[in-house]
Write an enzyme that holds these catalytic residues in place. Structure first.
Site, short mmCIF file in Angstrom:
data_model
loop_
_atom_site.label_atom_id
_atom_site.label_comp_id
_atom_site.label_asym_id
_atom_site.label_seq_id
_atom_site.Cartn_x
_atom_site.Cartn_y
_atom_site.Cartn_z
N CYS A 137 -23.39 16.96 -4.60
CA CYS A 137 -23.33 18.17 -3.79
C CYS A 137 -22.44 17.94 -2.57
CB CYS A 137 -24.73 18.58 -3.34
SG CYS A 137 -24.74 20.05 -2.30
N CYS A 140 -23.34 19.72 0.58
CA CYS A 140 -24.46 19.14 1.34
C CYS A 140 -24.01 17.93 2.14
CB CYS A 140 -25.57 18.64 0.42
SG CYS A 140 -26.16 19.80 -0.77
N ASP A 141 -23.19 17.09 1.56
CA ASP A 141 -23.02 15.74 2.07
C ASP A 141 -21.64 15.40 2.60
OD1 ASP A 141 -25.63 15.41 1.30
OD2 ASP A 141 -25.13 14.53 -0.63
#
Lengths: 315, 107
Positions: A137, A140-141
């Site tokens: 992801c 997300c990261d």
């Protein structure tokens, strides 16, 4: 049986949430089961630019939350439970659903909208370094990897989209792809090739992901020349296709060679009262708008099915 | 429904490390979609484990010190602390049943 549902929907992604809107609005007792997080793949997507009605695009997560609010407004209930078994009843009697934590529920109609999960690479170091530089992801990261080089693996829309997104943070983005051309749509490819931070490494696979407490490099192998080399990076983001979550349907309905459930244009399976909709079905366009359309179609047909077999709502 | 309180770089020691009961820390950031989706599951758990486990959340954008100290490079990450030490870790979004198992393992 304590828990009697009219329409059980398995999976709270776009297909399931759209089905939930229609099912609940038809005044049927509707439960949407989610084993993981609400929204499915759009929860990990940034902006969605191709959903009709949003000329400037819409954040995937905001759209999922709006769909949830809409389904709940009509009375659908979201339940964070993992449905592990679906057993058809005798003709004219409800399905029995089993959950991982041992509950047994009944449902007059079942719509499976369990979607697809991202594939793993299956190389040494991958699972050991999840959360330490290996990620599925980027939205997300990516922000944890400012001003450092990173790898994106894959050649489809997801990989290319995330590669472009990741250039906001990373000093350098290597797109590692096992073929010599990308599958991603032309528009995305144009953005990719115009971005000076991105270097595409063709005909190449990841052999190992290296590092003890954090990713320090990846070992790449050119599958044409056979040559291997270590590329120092701090993150490897993996987008190498998806596998449909059809385990709950195995043995119950026919699947295509890719594991997708075969349905007709009403999203009906050969099992009366059991519907399959969204990315999990065969021959789906695998788009947000088509998944939502599938969900609506299935819910409308499920309502007809219940009306035919059990009568009008409240009867 | 119980609502996990915010913790921060400044209050982490008092909120988490010095706490007698096990503490689950939810590392999140506003731009992280799955983090927002995990929040309702964490809230349900905080009600189920009320009195036995303390639940707090930490915004990694505003509190880079603690996030970096514990090597957080992926969110959502949930860490379970017991006696001031990390006793369990869950990276990425996982089913609620997985979270329950990790918490039970620490209790």
């Amino acid at each position: 049986m304590a828990d009697e549902i009219d329409i059980a929907i398995i999976g709270a992604g776009p297909a399931g949430l759209a089905a939930g809107v229609y099912a609940a609005r038809g005044d049927r007792k509707t439960a949407i089961f989610e084993r993981n997080i609400l929204g499915g793949q759009i929860a990990t997507t940034g902006d969605v630019e191709n959903y009709p009605g949003f000329p400037e695009g819409v954040n995937g997560l905001d759209l999922a939350l709006a769909m949830q609010a809409q389904a709940e407004r009509f009375g659908a209930e979201i339940r964070y439970e993992h449905v592990t078994g679906i057993t058809p009843g005798a003709e004219g009697s409800p399905f029995v659903l089993n959950t991982e934590d041992g509950q047994e529920l009944s449902a007059k109609a079942v719509i499976v909208t369990a979607g697809a999960d991202y594939n793993k690479l299956g190389v040494p170091g991958e699972l050991e370094l999840v959360g330490k530089g290996v990620s599925y992801c980027a939205t997300c990261d990516a922000a944890f990897f400012r001003n450092v080089p990173v790898i994106i693996v894959g050649g489809g829309d997801a990989a290319v989209d995330e590669a472009i997104f990741t250039t906001r943070y990373a000093s350098k983005v290597y797109l590692v792809h096992r073929r010599e051309e990308l599958r991603a749509t032309r528009l995305l490819q144009d953005c990719l090739f115009a971005n000076e931070k991105i270097e595409v490494i063709w005909n190449t696979v990841i052999e190992t992901i290296n590092g003890d407490d954090a990713v320090t490099s990846a070992t790449l192998k050119n599958i044409v020349t056979g040559e291997t080399r270590d590329l120092p990076v701090e993150a490897v983001f993996i987008f190498v296709g998806q596998t449909p979550n059809t385990s709950v349907l195995r043995g119950l309905v026919p699947l295509d060679p890719g594991g997708h459930a075969i349905v007709n244009l009403w999203m009906e399976t050969p099992v009366s009262g059991l519907f399959v909709a969204g990315d999990i079905r065969a021959e789906a366009a695998r788009q947000l708008v088509s998944a939502a359309g599938d969900g609506a179609t299935a819910a409308i047909r499920a309502e007809h099915y219940i009306a035919d077999h059990y009568g009008a709502p409240g009867s | 429904m119980a609502h996990p309180a915010d913790t921060s770089d400044a209050t982490f020691d008092a909120d988490v490390i010095q706490n007698d009961t096990p503490v689950l820390v939810d590392f999140w950031a506003p731009w992280c979609g799955p983090c927002r989706m995990v929040a309702p599951i964490v809230e349900e758990l905080s009600t189920e484990y009320d009195g036995r486990v303390k639940f707090v959340k930490l915004n990694t954008d505003e509190n880079p010190g603690i996030a970096s100290k514990y090597g957080i490079r992926s969110i959502p990450t949930l860490l379970v602390f017991k006696g001031g030490e990390v006793a369990g870790q869950i990276v990425g979004f996982r089913p609620k049943s997985d979270l329950q198992k990790r918490i039970e393992a620490v209790l």
